[in-house]
Design a protein around this motif. Structure first.
Motif, PDB file in Angstrom:
ATOM      1  N   MET A  45      66.028  21.246  -5.355  1.00  0.00           N
ATOM      2  CA  MET A  45      67.113  20.620  -4.534  1.00  0.00           C
ATOM      3  C   MET A  45      66.778  19.733  -3.625  1.00  0.00           C
ATOM      4  SD  MET A  45      70.210  23.569  -4.046  1.00  0.00           S
ATOM      5  CE  MET A  45      71.009  24.122  -5.307  1.00  0.00           C
ATOM      6  N   PRO A  46      65.791  19.865  -2.665  1.00  0.00           N
ATOM      7  CA  PRO A  46      65.361  18.752  -1.668  1.00  0.00           C
ATOM      8  C   PRO A  46      65.185  17.443  -2.745  1.00  0.00           C
ATOM      9  CG  PRO A  46      64.212  20.738  -1.102  1.00  0.00           C
ATOM     10  CD  PRO A  46      64.918  20.911  -2.383  1.00  0.00           C
ATOM     11  N   LEU A  47      64.363  17.732  -3.734  1.00  0.00           N
ATOM     12  CA  LEU A  47      63.750  16.566  -4.508  1.00  0.00           C
ATOM     13  C   LEU A  47      64.909  16.118  -5.146  1.00  0.00           C
ATOM     14  CD1 LEU A  47      61.204  15.091  -6.011  1.00  0.00           C
ATOM     15  CD2 LEU A  47      61.448  16.778  -7.680  1.00  0.00           C
ATOM     16  N   GLY A  48      65.857  16.722  -5.817  1.00  0.00           N
ATOM     17  CA  GLY A  48      66.953  16.130  -6.439  1.00  0.00           C
ATOM     18  C   GLY A  48      67.849  15.252  -5.338  1.00  0.00           C
ATOM     19  N   THR A  49      67.834  15.726  -4.101  1.00  0.00           N
ATOM     20  CA  THR A  49      68.885  15.050  -3.218  1.00  0.00           C
ATOM     21  C   THR A  49      68.108  14.101  -2.547  1.00  0.00           C
ATOM     22  OG1 THR A  49      69.391  17.557  -2.498  1.00  0.00           O
ATOM     23  CG2 THR A  49      70.104  15.707  -1.145  1.00  0.00           C
ATOM     24  N   PHE A  50      66.782  14.233  -2.640  1.00  0.00           N
ATOM     25  CA  PHE A  50      66.004  12.973  -1.799  1.00  0.00           C
ATOM     26  C   PHE A  50      66.215  11.824  -3.021  1.00  0.00           C
ATOM     27  CE2 PHE A  50      62.246  10.288  -2.199  1.00  0.00           C
ATOM     28  CZ  PHE A  50      62.156   9.776  -0.908  1.00  0.00           C
ATOM     29  N   LEU A  51      66.011  11.944  -4.466  1.00  0.00           N
ATOM     30  CA  LEU A  51      66.138  11.067  -5.243  1.00  0.00           C
ATOM     31  C   LEU A  51      67.642  10.654  -5.545  1.00  0.00           C
ATOM     32  CD1 LEU A  51      63.932  12.632  -8.206  1.00  0.00           C
ATOM     33  CD2 LEU A  51      63.422  10.819  -7.051  1.00  0.00           C
ATOM     34  N   GLY A  52      68.403  11.514  -5.287  1.00  0.00           N
ATOM     35  CA  GLY A  52      69.946  10.756  -5.452  1.00  0.00           C
ATOM     36  C   GLY A  52      70.037  10.088  -4.321  1.00  0.00           C
ATOM     37  N   MET A  53      69.596  10.318  -3.220  1.00  0.00           N
ATOM     38  CA  MET A  53      70.060   9.678  -2.121  1.00  0.00           C
ATOM     39  C   MET A  53      69.352   8.204  -1.483  1.00  0.00           C
ATOM     40  SD  MET A  53      70.738  12.580   1.086  1.00  0.00           S
ATOM     41  CE  MET A  53      71.367  11.688   2.069  1.00  0.00           C
ATOM     42  N   VAL A  54      67.888   8.505  -1.815  1.00  0.00           N
ATOM     43  CA  VAL A  54      67.163   7.320  -1.417  1.00  0.00           C
ATOM     44  C   VAL A  54      66.425   6.260  -2.646  1.00  0.00           C
ATOM     45  CG1 VAL A  54      65.203   6.898  -0.066  1.00  0.00           C
ATOM     46  CG2 VAL A  54      66.368   8.817   0.488  1.00  0.00           C
ATOM     47  N   ASN A  55      66.617   5.033  -2.139  1.00  0.00           N
ATOM     48  CA  ASN A  55      66.001   4.064  -2.855  1.00  0.00           C
ATOM     49  C   ASN A  55      64.584   3.776  -2.566  1.00  0.00           C
ATOM     50  OD1 ASN A  55      68.231   3.774  -4.971  1.00  0.00           O
ATOM     51  ND2 ASN A  55      69.375   2.622  -3.560  1.00  0.00           N
ATOM     52  N   PHE A  56      63.621   3.698  -3.511  1.00  0.00           N
ATOM     53  CA  PHE A  56      62.317   3.433  -2.964  1.00  0.00           C
ATOM     54  C   PHE A  56      61.788   2.835  -4.289  1.00  0.00           C
ATOM     55  CE2 PHE A  56      62.455   7.866  -4.512  1.00  0.00           C
ATOM     56  CZ  PHE A  56      61.323   7.855  -5.560  1.00  0.00           C
ATOM     57  N   PRO A  57      60.444   1.804  -4.081  1.00  0.00           N
ATOM     58  CA  PRO A  57      59.777   1.372  -5.316  1.00  0.00           C
ATOM     59  C   PRO A  57      59.249   2.434  -6.137  1.00  0.00           C
ATOM     60  CG  PRO A  57      59.166   0.598  -2.972  1.00  0.00           C
ATOM     61  CD  PRO A  57      59.964   1.652  -2.897  1.00  0.00           C
ATOM     62  N   GLY A  58      59.471   2.393  -7.274  1.00  0.00           N
ATOM     63  CA  GLY A  58      58.792   3.254  -8.256  1.00  0.00           C
ATOM     64  C   GLY A  58      59.742   4.348  -8.653  1.00  0.00           C
ATOM     65  N   LYS A  59      60.857   4.447  -7.987  1.00  0.00           N
ATOM     66  CA  LYS A  59      62.084   5.304  -8.412  1.00  0.00           C
ATOM     67  C   LYS A  59      62.488   5.627  -9.923  1.00  0.00           C
ATOM     68  CE  LYS A  59      66.527   7.122  -6.840  1.00  0.00           C
ATOM     69  NZ  LYS A  59      67.812   6.650  -6.321  1.00  0.00           N
ATOM     70  N   LYS A  60      62.400   4.529 -10.630  1.00  0.00           N
ATOM     71  CA  LYS A  60      62.943   4.614 -11.861  1.00  0.00           C
ATOM     72  C   LYS A  60      61.649   5.329 -12.810  1.00  0.00           C
ATOM     73  CE  LYS A  60      65.334   0.379 -12.854  1.00  0.00           C
ATOM     74  NZ  LYS A  60      65.610  -0.955 -13.355  1.00  0.00           N
ATOM     75  N   LEU A  61      60.453   5.115 -12.431  1.00  0.00           N
ATOM     76  CA  LEU A  61      59.380   5.847 -13.065  1.00  0.00           C
ATOM     77  C   LEU A  61      59.499   7.259 -12.840  1.00  0.00           C
ATOM     78  CD1 LEU A  61      56.642   5.419 -14.503  1.00  0.00           C
ATOM     79  CD2 LEU A  61      55.593   5.406 -12.496  1.00  0.00           C
ATOM     80  N   PHE A  62      59.707   7.562 -11.524  1.00  0.00           N
ATOM     81  CA  PHE A  62      59.761   9.038 -10.999  1.00  0.00           C
ATOM     82  C   PHE A  62      60.906   9.839 -11.744  1.00  0.00           C
ATOM     83  CE2 PHE A  62      59.788  12.313  -7.988  1.00  0.00           C
ATOM     84  CZ  PHE A  62      58.335  12.418  -7.699  1.00  0.00           C
ATOM     85  N   THR A  63      62.089   9.021 -11.884  1.00  0.00           N
ATOM     86  CA  THR A  63      63.216   9.453 -12.483  1.00  0.00           C
ATOM     87  C   THR A  63      62.827   9.727 -13.879  1.00  0.00           C
ATOM     88  OG1 THR A  63      64.597   8.357 -11.107  1.00  0.00           O
ATOM     89  CG2 THR A  63      65.549   9.351 -12.809  1.00  0.00           C
ATOM     90  N   ALA A  64      62.402   8.926 -14.426  1.00  0.00           N
ATOM     91  CA  ALA A  64      61.935   8.992 -16.020  1.00  0.00           C
ATOM     92  C   ALA A  64      61.049  10.247 -16.218  1.00  0.00           C
ATOM     93  CB  ALA A  64      61.227   7.752 -16.637  1.00  0.00           C
ATOM     94  N   LEU A  65      60.262  10.418 -15.328  1.00  0.00           N
ATOM     95  CA  LEU A  65      59.159  11.387 -15.507  1.00  0.00           C
ATOM     96  C   LEU A  65      59.946  12.944 -15.268  1.00  0.00           C
ATOM     97  CD1 LEU A  65      56.104  10.310 -13.243  1.00  0.00           C
ATOM     98  CD2 LEU A  65      56.191  11.029 -15.535  1.00  0.00           C
TER      99      LEU A  65
END
Lengths: 231, 245
Positions: A45-65
């Motif tokens: 839940m915190p991870l999903g919320t963080f990824l949904g809210m915050v943009n950061f370098p490498g987010k695409k890669l992280f999301t793909a993982l």
């Protein structure tokens, strides 16, 4: 056909008679899966919320993982957990292999990407304007996070149900790391495999009915929550 | 009058494009400042900077005697003195009542007898009593905007920033909202900045008015002089409807 009818008849007898072996299997399944689900929620839940809210370098890669993790074959996760917790593995000293703890670890790894992925999608669906408004009304970062989780609650419910569904019905990883030990690590799915192999179809069907019932109850709860949200 | 904001050399850039460039500007306690300007002039950007929702690229915003900018941000306690009601109001997926009390809950305030009565009075003034238990996403546009204003007024902010609070609303809703704005400034002596496209609204509400054009503050002045004898040619053009962009 006769085998199935005979099996269903025996299943009804076992379930209504509250067979101690069945009760034990249900109890182990719910305990282990419930614990794994709690860990998956705490991570996802915190991870999903963080990824949904915050943009950061490498987010695409992280999301793909993360998406890869959502579709990762559970048996491969079981294999890695087995290696890590085997006597020669880095966590061998814990002696967790063939214990409920190993199953909890494997199931947590299976479920948390699902929880995180669904929560992330739900959070991304929240109006950005709303979050800015909450911030303007004086929400601290923590309060903003909590409000976001609450706003994404429908998606979060789906995430929890999806996570639970995935691990309660999983067999490969649980068999590998749990060992299907009677009374200790035997869960609904592994018991069904064993009983089927041994030709005890009645018990296998009874366990199958229970597994389906649990899934059905969960879906009913989810549909009710969804309806409540939409009304 | 005591200044609430003093702005000096304020710049805001997005991807190297400068959208705001204000050399100096002051906003005072107890006034309603009407900010006007064509679309894309930087009005909403200025509001976000004044609410400290975004950091300026350069320059200083002095808020109640404290200087912010150049990486220095106000603390939450300071930020909580300011709020914005955005043009497109966003409410939480819960009842209208829960939306209105949300800022109070954020501040850990108890919503007991006296406070509850105050909130109920506020809802009554804004014609929202009958909707208080209704889910916010079932409200009409006008009701939503009134609810958003009630939510902002409920914690009595020292600075109220309104970004076109009545655009696309019918005259009844406009009337209610304008009345509440006037009452708030009269009762609480706080500071209100209203962004509006509507010259008539600025005339009705504001004490002072300013024109923003292509990120620059063209002119500010008392309402009467601003409308009757503008100093700048651009202001005169804007008021006569000749200034489109």
């Amino acid at each position: 056909m006769g085998t199935i009818i005979e099996g269903v008849r025996e299943a009804v007898y076992l379930i209504t008679g509250l067979d101690p072996e069945i009760l034990n299997i249900i109890s182990v399944s719910l305990r282990v899966t419930g614990t794994a689900l709690i860990f998956a929620i705490l991570i996802g839940m915190p991870l999903g919320t963080f990824l949904g809210m915050v943009n950061f370098p490498g987010k695409k890669l992280f999301t793909a993982l993360l998406y890869t993790g959502m579709g990762f074959p559970p048996v491969v996760i079981g294999l890695f957990v087995f290696i890590f917790f085997s006597a020669s593995g880095p966590f061998g000293f814990l002696n967790w292999l063939f214990t409920p703890n190993a199953i909890i670890v494997a199931q947590t790894i299976i479920a948390f990407p699902l929880v995180a992925g669904f929560v992330m999608t739900a959070v991304m669906g929240i109006d950005r304007n709303l979050l800015r408004q909450m911030e303007s009304l004086g929400a601290s970062r923590l309060q903003l996070l909590w409000t976001t989780i609450k706003e994404a609650r429908l998606g979060s419910v789906v995430a929890v149900v999806a996570g639970f569904g995935a691990i309660i019905s999983e067999v490969g990883a649980v068999m590998l790391v749990g060992g299907n030990i009677r009374g200790r690590t035997r869960v609904l799915t592994t018991a069904i495999v064993l009983e089927t192999r041994q030709g005890r179809f009645g018990l296998a069907i009874a366990l199958g009915i229970i597994l389906l019932t649990i899934a059905f109850i969960l879906n009913i709860i989810m549909i009710n929550l969804q309806e409540k949200e939409i009304d | 009058m005591k200044p609430v904001y003093t702005i000096a050399n304020l710049r805001k850039k997005y991807q190297n494009k400068e959208v705001l460039n204000i050399d100096n500007m002051q906003l005072y306690q107890g006034e309603i400042f009407g900010l006007m300007g064509p679309s894309g002039a930087g009005k909403s950007t200025l509001l976000r900077l004044l609410d400290f929702l975004e950091e300026p690229t350069a320059g200083v915003i002095e808020f109640k005697g404290e200087r912010f900018g150049n990486g220095r941000e106000p603390e939450l306690k300071q930020k909580r003195k300011i709020t914005t009601v955005f043009q497109r109001s966003a409410l939480l997926r819960t009842s209208l009542w829960n939306n209105v009390v949300y800022p109070l809950k954020l501040r850990g305030e108890e919503i007991n007898g006296e406070k509850k009565e105050e909130i109920e009075k506020l809802l009554e003034q804004m014609g929202l009593t009958e909707f208080k238990d209704q889910r916010a996403d079932k409200l009409s546009g006008g009701e939503t905007q009134r609810a958003a204003l009630a939510r902002a007024l409920v914690f009595e902010p020292e600075v109220l920033l309104l970004d076109e609070p009545t655009s696309n609303l019918d005259p009844t809703n406009i009337g209610i909202i304008e009345e509440m704005i006037k009452q708030y400034i009269k009762k609480e002596n706080k500071m209100i900045l209203v962004v509006t496209h509507n010259i008539f609204q600025a005339r009705r509400l504001a004490d002072r008015v300013g024109l923003l054009h292509q990120g620059q503050l063209v002119e500010t002045g008392e309402k009467k002089s601003f409308f009757n004898s503008p100093e700048q040619e651009l202001t005169a053009k804007f008021l006569s409807g000749e200034l489109v962009h």
